[in-house]
Design a protein around this motif. Structure first.
Motif, mmCIF file in Angstrom:
data_model
loop_
_atom_site.group_PDB
_atom_site.id
_atom_site.type_symbol
_atom_site.label_atom_id
_atom_site.label_comp_id
_atom_site.label_asym_id
_atom_site.label_seq_id
_atom_site.Cartn_x
_atom_site.Cartn_y
_atom_site.Cartn_z
ATOM 1 N N CYS A 61 -15.989 -14.282 -105.473
ATOM 2 C CA CYS A 61 -15.483 -13.686 -106.735
ATOM 3 C C CYS A 61 -15.436 -15.137 -107.663
ATOM 4 O O CYS A 61 -14.954 -15.607 -107.111
ATOM 5 C CB CYS A 61 -14.111 -12.244 -106.612
ATOM 6 S SG CYS A 61 -14.289 -12.011 -108.419
ATOM 7 N N LYS A 63 -14.444 -14.934 -110.168
ATOM 8 C CA LYS A 63 -13.660 -14.764 -111.203
ATOM 9 C C LYS A 63 -12.347 -14.461 -110.688
ATOM 10 O O LYS A 63 -11.649 -15.095 -109.546
ATOM 11 C CB LYS A 63 -13.908 -12.977 -112.053
ATOM 12 C CG LYS A 63 -15.311 -13.087 -113.134
ATOM 13 C CD LYS A 63 -15.773 -11.664 -113.024
ATOM 14 C CE LYS A 63 -14.712 -11.576 -114.608
ATOM 15 N NZ LYS A 63 -15.413 -10.129 -115.275
ATOM 16 N N ASP A 64 -11.649 -14.737 -112.474
ATOM 17 C CA ASP A 64 -10.101 -15.127 -111.625
ATOM 18 C C ASP A 64 -8.604 -13.736 -112.389
ATOM 19 O O ASP A 64 -7.462 -14.270 -112.889
ATOM 20 C CB ASP A 64 -9.816 -16.242 -112.047
ATOM 21 C CG ASP A 64 -9.077 -17.121 -110.721
ATOM 22 O OD1 ASP A 64 -8.731 -16.579 -109.695
ATOM 23 O OD2 ASP A 64 -9.844 -18.493 -111.085
ATOM 24 N N CYS A 65 -8.655 -12.128 -112.473
ATOM 25 C CA CYS A 65 -8.335 -12.057 -112.817
ATOM 26 C C CYS A 65 -6.932 -11.963 -112.248
ATOM 27 O O CYS A 65 -7.136 -11.802 -110.562
ATOM 28 C CB CYS A 65 -9.093 -10.302 -113.027
ATOM 29 S SG CYS A 65 -10.717 -9.939 -113.282
ATOM 30 N N CYS A 68 -5.590 -9.684 -109.413
ATOM 31 C CA CYS A 68 -6.351 -8.687 -108.194
ATOM 32 C C CYS A 68 -6.415 -10.004 -106.783
ATOM 33 O O CYS A 68 -6.294 -11.333 -107.565
ATOM 34 C CB CYS A 68 -8.278 -8.972 -108.822
ATOM 35 S SG CYS A 68 -8.783 -8.213 -107.208
ATOM 36 N N ARG A 71 -9.444 -12.798 -106.162
ATOM 37 C CA ARG A 71 -9.205 -13.464 -107.104
ATOM 38 C C ARG A 71 -10.229 -14.964 -106.311
ATOM 39 O O ARG A 71 -9.116 -15.251 -105.180
ATOM 40 C CB ARG A 71 -8.446 -13.861 -107.954
ATOM 41 C CG ARG A 71 -7.176 -14.605 -107.604
ATOM 42 C CD ARG A 71 -5.904 -14.083 -108.423
ATOM 43 N NE ARG A 71 -6.155 -14.775 -110.122
ATOM 44 C CZ ARG A 71 -5.862 -15.855 -110.194
ATOM 45 N NH1 ARG A 71 -5.325 -16.457 -109.248
ATOM 46 N NH2 ARG A 71 -5.964 -16.377 -111.492
ATOM 47 N N GLU A 108 -17.369 -10.661 -108.094
ATOM 48 C CA GLU A 108 -18.280 -10.669 -108.954
ATOM 49 C C GLU A 108 -18.679 -11.562 -109.060
ATOM 50 O O GLU A 108 -18.001 -12.728 -109.006
ATOM 51 C CB GLU A 108 -17.632 -10.716 -110.116
ATOM 52 C CG GLU A 108 -18.470 -10.518 -111.745
ATOM 53 C CD GLU A 108 -17.315 -9.788 -112.551
ATOM 54 O OE1 GLU A 108 -17.002 -8.951 -112.639
ATOM 55 O OE2 GLU A 108 -18.025 -9.691 -114.096
HETATM 56 FE FE1 FES Z 1 -13.058 -10.404 -108.844
HETATM 57 FE FE2 FES Z 1 -12.445 -10.148 -110.774
HETATM 58 S S1 FES Z 1 -11.105 -11.189 -109.516
HETATM 59 S S2 FES Z 1 -13.391 -9.576 -110.815
#
Ligand code: FES
Ligand code: 5AD
Length: 366
Positions: A61, A63-65, A68, A71, A108
């Protein structure tokens, strides 16, 4: 004194206050709420459940939500990416077992290579099933052209959870940078709908800082956006994520679970013919959590058909269930469970959202 739950349930439409009252309901009032949502499900959908075979094809992924487990910043995790053949084998399993649809989900990533890969996979999945397998994509935010390419290649549903429709709360659970932009998420949902996807969204329930008003706002957003599908579940903290520092502020798990059931019931009452998923996160809290959700309004289940050896590495939250099972185990387990909930699994059908069909018809007439 405010309105009684009984009188609210007789209304056709609800204010934000009404929704908060419904979310607060306990005891007999909550039973009334669940009775109403079950009746509506029975009337508009029937006591049926459709499968989407879930293939979690990569946990890589970008992203770093902050909530999650997969992440980018979590280094305590083995990253994997299934080969195309492994993905196609899983799709073939779904097709051979007469699941109407599969859902392809991953972390993502946005890149031309990812766009091409998924486009190619879609063509091959359609080919191996003679066009019969329905495909839901859930691979995050992408440019409109990319969504269009995948739609043209045969994906017809897309799930992109908004996570929370309160921008301030959204910003508290995501890093504040261009990669995690609330407005872009909204724009992505709009472009999915404009392209013609059956569009699904959802939120996490029981997030730190989240109020009942926030959840009521989420329901209103889903109604106003006119979603076709919804997947929402309890937030479950993950030890290797930044949001764990707020674990002391959370509702007990059982309350997050109860609140999720109420959200599902209310959404079913508000949007009678959409598809609502009984999410796996419910089962992480209650061993028959998904069945309870089916009873009060959900009509979609997503049996995990990811090859077993990878499942342990797709842990979005702690205690994710079924990570040791094989696809066959998941199917027979779910079948038995669903019949316990007095519902019936429908095989060999896409199980499209009736809401979407209705939306298309009114669009054509215009
Ligand atoms: Fe993967 Fe939010 S950590 S999309
Ligand atoms: N608890 C519950 N759900 C989570 N998700 C991600 N992390 C968690 C968590 N800690 C959900 C998000 C995402 C979906 C794939 O999984 O809502 O959209």
């Amino acid at each position: 004194m405010g309105k009684s739950l009984k009188s609210i349930l007789e209304q056709e439409a609800f204010t934000k206050e009404d929704l908060v009252t419904m979310l607060r309901s306990e005891g007999i009032e909550r039973t009334l709420l669940f009775q109403k949502s079950s009746e509506i499900k029975e009337k508009y959908i029937g006591n049926k459940v459709w499968f989407r075979g879930l293939i979690e094809f990569s946990n890589i992924c970008g992203k770093d939500c902050l909530y999650c487990g997969i992440r980018k910043g979590n280094k305590n995790l083995k990253r994997y990416n299934l080969s195309d053949d492994e993905i196609l084998d899983a799709a073939r399993f779904a097709y051979n077992n007469r699941y109407g649809s599969i859902a392809l989900q991953s972390g993502e990533l946005e890149s031309p290579a990812v766009t091409d890969r998924i486009e190619n996979l879609l063509h091959r999945i359609k080919e191996l099933s003679g066009g019969e397998l329905g495909v839901t994509l859930s691979v995050g935010e992408q440019e409109p052209e990319v969504y269009k390419k995948w739609y043209d290649a045969g994906a017809h549903r897309y799930l992109l959870r908004i996570e929370s429709t309160n921008k301030e709360l959204y910003n508290k659970i995501h890093p504040n940078n261009k990669k995690h932009d609330f407005q872009r998420r909204l724009d992505c949902l709009k472009s999915l709908q404009d392209i013609g996807y059956q569009t699904g969204t959802g939120v996490m329930i029981g997030l730190p800082f989240q109020t009942l008003e926030d959840l009521a706002g989420d329901l209103m957003y889903m109604r106003d956006f006119n979603i076709d599908m919804c997947g929402m579940g309890p937030y479950i903290e993950h030890a290797d994520t930044p949001l764990i520092v707020h674990a002391d502020k959370l509702l007990p798990l059982r309350e997050r679970f109860d609140l999720t059931l109420k959200m599902i019931a209310i959404l079913r009452i508000m949007m009678k013919d959409i598809n609502i998923v009984a999410t796996t996160a419910l089962q992480a809290i209650d061993p028959i959590g998904r069945e309870k959700a089916v009873k009060i309004g959900a009509n979609i289940l997503m049996p995990n058909i990811t090859p077993g050896k990878y499942r342990d590495s797709y842990k979005l939250y702690d205690n994710k269930p079924c990570t040791d099972d094989s696809a066959e185990d998941c199917q027979s387990c779910l079948e038995a469970r669903i019949s316990l909930a007095d519902a019936e699994v429908v095989y060999g059908e896409w199980g499209d959202s009736k809401h979407f069909e209705r939306r298309q018809k009114t669009k054509d007439k215009r």
